[in-house]
Design an enzyme around this catalytic site. Structure first.
Site, PDB file in Angstrom:
ATOM      1  N   ASP A  95       0.830  -1.199   0.000  1.00 35.97           N
ATOM      2  CA  ASP A  95       0.000   0.000   0.000  1.00 35.97           C
ATOM      3  C   ASP A  95       0.868   1.253   0.000  1.00 35.97           C
ATOM      4  O   ASP A  95       1.975   1.253   0.551  1.00 35.97           O
ATOM      5  CB  ASP A  95      -0.886  -0.025   1.261  1.00 35.97           C
ATOM      6  CG  ASP A  95      -2.147   0.805   1.093  1.00 35.97           C
ATOM      7  OD1 ASP A  95      -2.329   1.423   0.027  1.00 35.97           O
ATOM      8  OD2 ASP A  95      -2.945   0.851   2.037  1.00 35.97           O
ATOM      9  N   ASN A 129       1.433   3.307  -2.946  1.00 37.91           N
ATOM     10  CA  ASN A 129       2.044   3.694  -4.231  1.00 37.91           C
ATOM     11  C   ASN A 129       1.575   5.079  -4.668  1.00 37.91           C
ATOM     12  O   ASN A 129       2.360   5.880  -5.183  1.00 37.91           O
ATOM     13  CB  ASN A 129       1.668   2.693  -5.327  1.00 37.91           C
ATOM     14  CG  ASN A 129       2.199   1.305  -5.051  1.00 37.91           C
ATOM     15  OD1 ASN A 129       3.017   1.107  -4.169  1.00 37.91           O
ATOM     16  ND2 ASN A 129       1.722   0.339  -5.827  1.00 37.91           N
ATOM     17  N   ARG A 136       0.362   7.612  -2.798  1.00 40.53           N
ATOM     18  CA  ARG A 136       0.915   8.685  -1.956  1.00 40.53           C
ATOM     19  C   ARG A 136       2.396   8.908  -2.248  1.00 40.53           C
ATOM     20  O   ARG A 136       2.881  10.032  -2.271  1.00 40.53           O
ATOM     21  CB  ARG A 136       0.712   8.341  -0.464  1.00 40.53           C
ATOM     22  CG  ARG A 136      -0.677   8.711   0.036  1.00 40.53           C
ATOM     23  CD  ARG A 136      -0.991   8.012   1.318  1.00 40.53           C
ATOM     24  NE  ARG A 136      -1.365   6.625   1.072  1.00 40.53           N
ATOM     25  CZ  ARG A 136      -1.485   5.697   2.021  1.00 40.53           C
ATOM     26  NH1 ARG A 136      -1.246   6.011   3.277  1.00 40.53           N
ATOM     27  NH2 ARG A 136      -1.851   4.481   1.708  1.00 40.53           N
ATOM     28  N   HIS A 195       2.927   2.930  -9.034  1.00 40.34           N
ATOM     29  CA  HIS A 195       2.791   1.472  -9.127  1.00 40.34           C
ATOM     30  C   HIS A 195       4.033   0.864  -9.796  1.00 40.34           C
ATOM     31  O   HIS A 195       4.507  -0.195  -9.390  1.00 40.34           O
ATOM     32  CB  HIS A 195       1.541   1.101  -9.932  1.00 40.34           C
ATOM     33  CG  HIS A 195       0.261   1.555  -9.289  1.00 40.34           C
ATOM     34  ND1 HIS A 195      -0.013   1.366  -7.956  1.00 40.34           N
ATOM     35  CD2 HIS A 195      -0.832   2.198  -9.802  1.00 40.34           C
ATOM     36  CE1 HIS A 195      -1.208   1.866  -7.668  1.00 40.34           C
ATOM     37  NE2 HIS A 195      -1.719   2.381  -8.778  1.00 40.34           N
ATOM     38  N   SER A 239      -6.805  -6.126  -6.184  1.00 38.38           N
ATOM     39  CA  SER A 239      -7.953  -6.673  -5.466  1.00 38.38           C
ATOM     40  C   SER A 239      -9.195  -6.604  -6.345  1.00 38.38           C
ATOM     41  O   SER A 239      -9.249  -5.825  -7.308  1.00 38.38           O
ATOM     42  CB  SER A 239      -8.183  -5.889  -4.171  1.00 38.38           C
ATOM     43  OG  SER A 239      -8.842  -4.681  -4.466  1.00 38.38           O
ATOM     44  N   GLU A 272     -11.749  -5.213  -5.637  1.00 39.83           N
ATOM     45  CA  GLU A 272     -12.278  -3.836  -5.500  1.00 39.83           C
ATOM     46  C   GLU A 272     -11.526  -2.851  -6.412  1.00 39.83           C
ATOM     47  O   GLU A 272     -12.023  -1.772  -6.723  1.00 39.83           O
ATOM     48  CB  GLU A 272     -12.162  -3.345  -4.053  1.00 39.83           C
ATOM     49  CG  GLU A 272     -13.176  -3.963  -3.084  1.00 39.83           C
ATOM     50  CD  GLU A 272     -12.769  -5.342  -2.563  1.00 39.83           C
ATOM     51  OE1 GLU A 272     -11.549  -5.641  -2.532  1.00 39.83           O
ATOM     52  OE2 GLU A 272     -13.663  -6.139  -2.211  1.00 39.83           O
ATOM     53  N   TRP A 309     -11.087  -2.786  -9.480  1.00 33.08           N
ATOM     54  CA  TRP A 309     -11.734  -2.488 -10.775  1.00 33.08           C
ATOM     55  C   TRP A 309     -12.422  -1.129 -10.728  1.00 33.08           C
ATOM     56  O   TRP A 309     -12.708  -0.548 -11.774  1.00 33.08           O
ATOM     57  CB  TRP A 309     -12.780  -3.557 -11.124  1.00 33.08           C
ATOM     58  CG  TRP A 309     -12.220  -4.924 -11.362  1.00 33.08           C
ATOM     59  CD1 TRP A 309     -12.317  -6.003 -10.546  1.00 33.08           C
ATOM     60  CD2 TRP A 309     -11.471  -5.368 -12.515  1.00 33.08           C
ATOM     61  NE1 TRP A 309     -11.689  -7.093 -11.102  1.00 33.08           N
ATOM     62  CE2 TRP A 309     -11.162  -6.737 -12.300  1.00 33.08           C
ATOM     63  CE3 TRP A 309     -11.028  -4.753 -13.697  1.00 33.08           C
ATOM     64  CZ2 TRP A 309     -10.440  -7.489 -13.223  1.00 33.08           C
ATOM     65  CZ3 TRP A 309     -10.314  -5.514 -14.611  1.00 33.08           C
ATOM     66  CH2 TRP A 309     -10.031  -6.849 -14.373  1.00 33.08           C
ATOM     67  N   LEU A 363      11.316 -20.940  -2.741  1.00 37.81           N
ATOM     68  CA  LEU A 363      10.194 -20.078  -2.355  1.00 37.81           C
ATOM     69  C   LEU A 363       8.974 -20.301  -3.268  1.00 37.81           C
ATOM     70  O   LEU A 363       9.138 -20.436  -4.478  1.00 37.81           O
ATOM     71  CB  LEU A 363      10.665 -18.621  -2.485  1.00 37.81           C
ATOM     72  CG  LEU A 363       9.630 -17.523  -2.262  1.00 37.81           C
ATOM     73  CD1 LEU A 363       9.282 -17.421  -0.781  1.00 37.81           C
ATOM     74  CD2 LEU A 363      10.166 -16.175  -2.761  1.00 37.81           C
ATOM     75  N   ARG A 369       1.631  -4.939   6.208  1.00 36.51           N
ATOM     76  CA  ARG A 369       0.931  -3.919   5.426  1.00 36.51           C
ATOM     77  C   ARG A 369       1.730  -2.631   5.520  1.00 36.51           C
ATOM     78  O   ARG A 369       2.095  -2.190   6.608  1.00 36.51           O
ATOM     79  CB  ARG A 369      -0.496  -3.694   5.924  1.00 36.51           C
ATOM     80  CG  ARG A 369      -1.210  -2.675   5.027  1.00 36.51           C
ATOM     81  CD  ARG A 369      -2.714  -2.678   5.174  1.00 36.51           C
ATOM     82  NE  ARG A 369      -3.288  -1.837   4.128  1.00 36.51           N
ATOM     83  CZ  ARG A 369      -4.497  -1.948   3.628  1.00 36.51           C
ATOM     84  NH1 ARG A 369      -5.302  -2.889   4.077  1.00 36.51           N
ATOM     85  NH2 ARG A 369      -4.934  -1.138   2.679  1.00 36.51           N
ATOM     86  N   SER A 412      -8.633  -5.489   4.473  1.00 33.95           N
ATOM     87  CA  SER A 412      -8.969  -5.283   3.061  1.00 33.95           C
ATOM     88  C   SER A 412      -9.293  -6.570   2.299  1.00 33.95           C
ATOM     89  O   SER A 412      -8.816  -6.758   1.177  1.00 33.95           O
ATOM     90  CB  SER A 412      -7.849  -4.518   2.357  1.00 33.95           C
ATOM     91  OG  SER A 412      -7.752  -3.230   2.893  1.00 33.95           O
TER      92      SER A 412
HETATM   93  C1  FPP Z   1      -1.829   0.174  -3.323  1.00 32.99           C
HETATM   94  O1  FPP Z   1      -1.386   1.479  -3.472  1.00 32.99           O
HETATM   95  C2  FPP Z   1      -1.213  -0.692  -4.330  1.00 32.99           C
HETATM   96  C3  FPP Z   1      -1.892  -1.280  -5.322  1.00 32.99           C
HETATM   97  C4  FPP Z   1      -3.340  -1.144  -5.498  1.00 32.99           C
HETATM   98  C5  FPP Z   1      -1.218  -2.110  -6.337  1.00 32.99           C
HETATM   99  C6  FPP Z   1       0.015  -2.866  -5.985  1.00 32.99           C
HETATM  100  C7  FPP Z   1       0.691  -3.280  -7.235  1.00 32.99           C
HETATM  101  C8  FPP Z   1       2.005  -3.241  -7.491  1.00 32.99           C
HETATM  102  C9  FPP Z   1       3.009  -2.905  -6.493  1.00 32.99           C
HETATM  103  C10 FPP Z   1       2.520  -3.516  -8.862  1.00 32.99           C
HETATM  104  C11 FPP Z   1       2.193  -4.808  -9.515  1.00 32.99           C
HETATM  105  C12 FPP Z   1       2.556  -6.035  -8.768  1.00 32.99           C
HETATM  106  C13 FPP Z   1       3.319  -7.077  -9.198  1.00 32.99           C
HETATM  107  C14 FPP Z   1       3.323  -8.349  -8.449  1.00 32.99           C
HETATM  108  C15 FPP Z   1       4.183  -7.010 -10.369  1.00 32.99           C
HETATM  109  P1  FPP Z   1      -2.454   2.652  -3.637  1.00 32.99           P
HETATM  110  O2  FPP Z   1      -2.565   2.963  -5.078  1.00 32.99           O
HETATM  111  O3  FPP Z   1      -3.728   2.273  -2.952  1.00 32.99           O
HETATM  112  O4  FPP Z   1      -1.731   3.807  -2.875  1.00 32.99           O
HETATM  113  P2  FPP Z   1      -2.378   4.986  -2.032  1.00 32.99           P
HETATM  114  O5  FPP Z   1      -3.152   4.351  -0.900  1.00 32.99           O
HETATM  115  O6  FPP Z   1      -1.183   5.766  -1.557  1.00 32.99           O
HETATM  116  O7  FPP Z   1      -3.238   5.758  -2.970  1.00 32.99           O
END
Ligand code: FPP
Length: 239
Positions: A19, A21, A23, A36, A64, A66, A68, A130, A186, A194
């Site tokens: 979580d 990305n 921010r 991301h 997730s 959600e 979408w 792994l 997390r 979540s």
């Molecule tokens: C949450 O950050 C993160 C996600 C919804 C996506 C996570 C995906 C990746 C790290 C990339 C793809 C994964 C792989 C395995 C290659 P957010 O966007 O909810 O951040 P925020 O809460 O700061 O807005």
């Protein structure tokens, strides 16, 4: 920090909700998609760190059910990042003996991504180090409902309900064959579950960090594992 970890008491399975990305990107004047993309580097580094430590299983929440509801461009970019990760990393996974699996309602994903997930799963199926599970279009309640549907279908086919207990029920979940997570990480200071691994995390230790996912590295994984090892696991039994 690696040297401080007791390798005889590793969590058998570590799960991570990645979580922060968005921010991370906003703080740098970047787009959420760039956030991301930076998060994929953290996935790479964390997987490498998990394999180096000798962890048995790592499961990461990439998309997730959600998610979408996010803007279509962000949805497409997230799914594309997963596809690109598979194309770029499969050889590396094989070289490092990492078995890949995908969990979630995979049949609802774009067909090219389904094919990519299938190719990497197939290419790594003989690996014995792994197990890396990537949750894509995953929601834990849907997973439980799907399991119940499969049990009902089997009962109708065989004319009697299959024998069930908690362990056998787990075999109908997409994580079948994996131990339950001992540790759930997390990032970004959020404290929610979540809809992730609800059945499987009945006894899981939670560890949260203020670090945003794109800044997460092996050292953070090791810090989480050290914190886990310092806690006494009781699972409801006596101290
Ligand atoms: C949450 O950050 C993160 C996600 C919804 C996506 C996570 C995906 C990746 C790290 C990339 C793809 C994964 C792989 C395995 C290659 P957010 O966007 O909810 O951040 P925020 O809460 O700061 O807005």
């Amino acid at each position: 920090m690696l040297a401080e970890i007791d390798r005889t008491r590793l969590p058998r399975h570590v799960a991570a909700i990645m979580d922060g990305n968005g921010r991370w990107a906003a703080a740098r004047g970047l787009t959420r998609i760039e956030g991301h993309a930076a998060g994929v580097e953290s996935v790479r580094d964390t997987v490498e760190g998990a394999a180096r430590l000798g962890l048995g299983a790592l499961t990461v929440f990439a998309f997730s059910s959600e998610n979408w509801r996010r803007p279509p461009g962000e949805v497409a970019a997230l799914l594309e990042l997963v596809g690109r990760y598979l194309r770029q990393e499969t050889d590396n996974l094989v070289a490092n003996d990492i078995r890949f699996r995908a969990i979630g309602r995979l049949g609802e994903l774009p067909t090219d991504l389904q094919a990519g997930l299938g190719r990497t799963t197939e290419a790594t199926k003989a690996c014995r180090g792994l197990t890396l599970s990537v949750a894509v279009n995953y929601g834990s309640r849907a997973e439980i409902v799907d399991a119940v549907r499969r049990i009902a279908a089997r009962a109708a086919r065989e004319g009697k309900a299959p024998e069930l207990d908690e362990r056998r029920f787990g075999e109908y979940l997409t994580t079948s064959g994996l131990p339950d997570p001992d540790l759930l990480i997390r990032t970004s200071g959020e404290m929610r579950v979540s809809n992730f691994l609800l059945f499987q995390s009945a006894h899981t230790e939670f560890w949260t960090t203020l670090t945003l996912w794109p800044d997460f590295r092996q050292r953070d994984l090791y810090e989480a594992i050290l914190a886990y090892q310092r806690r006494g696991r009781r699972s409801g039994g006596p101290g």
